[in-house]
Scaffold this motif. Structure first.
Motif, PDB file in Angstrom:
ATOM      1  N   LEU A   1       8.373   2.350  -7.205  1.00  0.00           N
ATOM      2  CA  LEU A   1       7.339   2.147  -6.852  1.00  0.00           C
ATOM      3  C   LEU A   1       6.981   1.284  -8.389  1.00  0.00           C
ATOM      4  O   LEU A   1       6.279   0.314  -7.508  1.00  0.00           O
ATOM      5  CB  LEU A   1       6.511   3.230  -7.086  1.00  0.00           C
ATOM      6  N   ASP A   2       7.579   1.493  -9.107  1.00  0.00           N
ATOM      7  CA  ASP A   2       7.148   0.533 -10.714  1.00  0.00           C
ATOM      8  C   ASP A   2       8.203  -0.395 -10.181  1.00  0.00           C
ATOM      9  O   ASP A   2       7.598  -2.189 -10.580  1.00  0.00           O
ATOM     10  CB  ASP A   2       8.078   0.724 -11.628  1.00  0.00           C
ATOM     11  N   THR A   3       9.270  -0.846  -8.863  1.00  0.00           N
ATOM     12  CA  THR A   3       9.519  -2.198  -8.837  1.00  0.00           C
ATOM     13  C   THR A   3       8.487  -2.496  -8.159  1.00  0.00           C
ATOM     14  O   THR A   3       8.505  -4.390  -8.589  1.00  0.00           O
ATOM     15  CB  THR A   3      11.128  -1.786  -8.202  1.00  0.00           C
ATOM     16  N   LEU A   4       8.316  -2.216  -6.924  1.00  0.00           N
ATOM     17  CA  LEU A   4       7.564  -3.094  -5.784  1.00  0.00           C
ATOM     18  C   LEU A   4       5.715  -3.713  -6.960  1.00  0.00           C
ATOM     19  O   LEU A   4       5.973  -4.978  -6.500  1.00  0.00           O
ATOM     20  CB  LEU A   4       6.768  -1.836  -5.251  1.00  0.00           C
ATOM     21  N   ALA A   5       5.467  -2.147  -7.829  1.00  0.00           N
ATOM     22  CA  ALA A   5       4.462  -2.982  -8.580  1.00  0.00           C
ATOM     23  C   ALA A   5       5.132  -4.305  -9.334  1.00  0.00           C
ATOM     24  O   ALA A   5       4.481  -5.464  -9.338  1.00  0.00           O
ATOM     25  CB  ALA A   5       4.232  -1.867  -9.137  1.00  0.00           C
ATOM     26  N   GLN A   6       5.925  -4.164 -10.235  1.00  0.00           N
ATOM     27  CA  GLN A   6       6.043  -5.311 -10.685  1.00  0.00           C
ATOM     28  C   GLN A   6       6.429  -7.726 -10.425  1.00  0.00           C
ATOM     29  O   GLN A   6       5.467  -7.774 -10.706  1.00  0.00           O
ATOM     30  CB  GLN A   6       7.857  -5.188 -11.222  1.00  0.00           C
ATOM     31  N   ASP A   7       7.108  -6.760  -9.049  1.00  0.00           N
ATOM     32  CA  ASP A   7       6.769  -7.806  -7.691  1.00  0.00           C
ATOM     33  C   ASP A   7       6.270  -8.048  -7.617  1.00  0.00           C
ATOM     34  O   ASP A   7       5.561  -8.894  -6.621  1.00  0.00           O
ATOM     35  CB  ASP A   7       7.750  -7.271  -6.589  1.00  0.00           C
ATOM     36  N   ALA A   8       4.710  -7.337  -7.447  1.00  0.00           N
ATOM     37  CA  ALA A   8       3.176  -7.477  -7.097  1.00  0.00           C
ATOM     38  C   ALA A   8       2.370  -8.486  -7.674  1.00  0.00           C
ATOM     39  O   ALA A   8       1.858  -9.041  -7.143  1.00  0.00           O
ATOM     40  CB  ALA A   8       3.092  -6.622  -6.166  1.00  0.00           C
TER      41      ALA A   8
ATOM     42  N   THR B   1       0.768  -1.504   0.161  1.00  0.00           N
ATOM     43  CA  THR B   1       0.269   0.326  -0.091  1.00  0.00           C
ATOM     44  C   THR B   1       0.826   1.336  -0.243  1.00  0.00           C
ATOM     45  O   THR B   1       0.221   2.547   0.036  1.00  0.00           O
ATOM     46  CB  THR B   1      -0.787  -0.295   1.266  1.00  0.00           C
ATOM     47  N   THR B   2       2.037   0.944   0.027  1.00  0.00           N
ATOM     48  CA  THR B   2       2.734   1.976   0.188  1.00  0.00           C
ATOM     49  C   THR B   2       2.953   3.114  -1.011  1.00  0.00           C
ATOM     50  O   THR B   2       2.599   3.084  -2.731  1.00  0.00           O
ATOM     51  CB  THR B   2       4.099   1.640  -0.454  1.00  0.00           C
ATOM     52  N   THR B   3       2.998   4.497  -1.664  1.00  0.00           N
ATOM     53  CA  THR B   3       2.355   5.583  -2.111  1.00  0.00           C
ATOM     54  C   THR B   3       3.495   5.721  -2.606  1.00  0.00           C
ATOM     55  O   THR B   3       4.906   5.955  -1.988  1.00  0.00           O
ATOM     56  CB  THR B   3       1.033   6.432  -1.874  1.00  0.00           C
ATOM     57  N   HIS B   4       3.997   6.721  -3.982  1.00  0.00           N
ATOM     58  CA  HIS B   4       4.609   7.574  -3.976  1.00  0.00           C
ATOM     59  C   HIS B   4       4.873   8.475  -3.340  1.00  0.00           C
ATOM     60  O   HIS B   4       6.391   8.917  -2.966  1.00  0.00           O
ATOM     61  CB  HIS B   4       3.877   8.066  -5.644  1.00  0.00           C
ATOM     62  N   ASP B   5       3.970   9.393  -2.431  1.00  0.00           N
ATOM     63  CA  ASP B   5       4.378  10.691  -1.912  1.00  0.00           C
ATOM     64  C   ASP B   5       5.558   9.674  -0.366  1.00  0.00           C
ATOM     65  O   ASP B   5       6.367  10.330  -0.012  1.00  0.00           O
ATOM     66  CB  ASP B   5       3.388  11.014  -1.166  1.00  0.00           C
ATOM     67  N   GLU B   6       4.786   8.742   0.018  1.00  0.00           N
ATOM     68  CA  GLU B   6       5.540   7.747   1.017  1.00  0.00           C
ATOM     69  C   GLU B   6       6.969   7.216   0.814  1.00  0.00           C
ATOM     70  O   GLU B   6       7.651   7.830   1.323  1.00  0.00           O
ATOM     71  CB  GLU B   6       5.290   6.442   1.557  1.00  0.00           C
ATOM     72  N   ILE B   7       7.204   6.820  -0.618  1.00  0.00           N
ATOM     73  CA  ILE B   7       8.472   6.599  -1.151  1.00  0.00           C
ATOM     74  C   ILE B   7       9.353   7.442  -1.007  1.00  0.00           C
ATOM     75  O   ILE B   7      10.729   8.016  -1.034  1.00  0.00           O
ATOM     76  CB  ILE B   7       8.106   5.946  -1.936  1.00  0.00           C
TER      77      ILE B   7
END
Length: 91
Positions: free
Chosen positions: A83-90, A7-13
Motif C-alpha cells: 500500500l505504501d509503495t502504491l501510494a508513492q508510485d501514485a 483505489t485498493t485498500t489495505h483489507d483488499e491487499i
C-alpha cells in the motif's frame, strides 16, 4: 496505474496476499491470520516466501525494496508495504 490499484485498500491487499500465500504453501486461506509470521506457516521456507513476494509484486505491478521485504514477516506487513509503495508510485 490502473484505477483498481489507485483505489485498493489495505483489507483488499490483505485478502489478495492471503490468497497468494495460501496457494503457494498449499494451505487453506482461512487458516492464515493477517498477523501470523509467514516463516512459521507449515511448508514455508525462504524460497517460497520470495516467490510469494514476486507474485505480489506482479499482482500490483510494484517493485518492493529488499529492505522492506526483509523487514516484514506477516501478511499484514506485506500489505502495508504494498500500500505504501502504491501510494508513492501514485504521488
Amino acid at each position: 496505474m490502473s484505477t483498481a490499484q489507485a483505489t485498493t485498500t489495505h483489507d483488499e491487499i490483505v485478502a489478495t496476499v492471503t490468497g497468494i500465500v495460501a496457494q503457494e504453501l498449499g494451505v487453506p486461506a482461512e487458516s492464515l491470520a493477517p498477523d501470523a509470521d509467514l516463516r512459521s506457516v507449515e511448508g514455508a521456507d525462504s524460497v517460497k516466501v520470495l516467490r510469494m513476494i514476486a507474485k505480489v509484486e506482479r499482482e500490483y505491478d510494484v517493485e518492493l525494496e529488499d529492505e522492506q521485504v526483509f523487514a516484514v514477516n506477516s501478511i499484514d506487513g506485506v500489505a502495508t508495504v504494498v500500500l505504501d509503495t502504491l501510494a508513492q508510485d501514485a504521488a
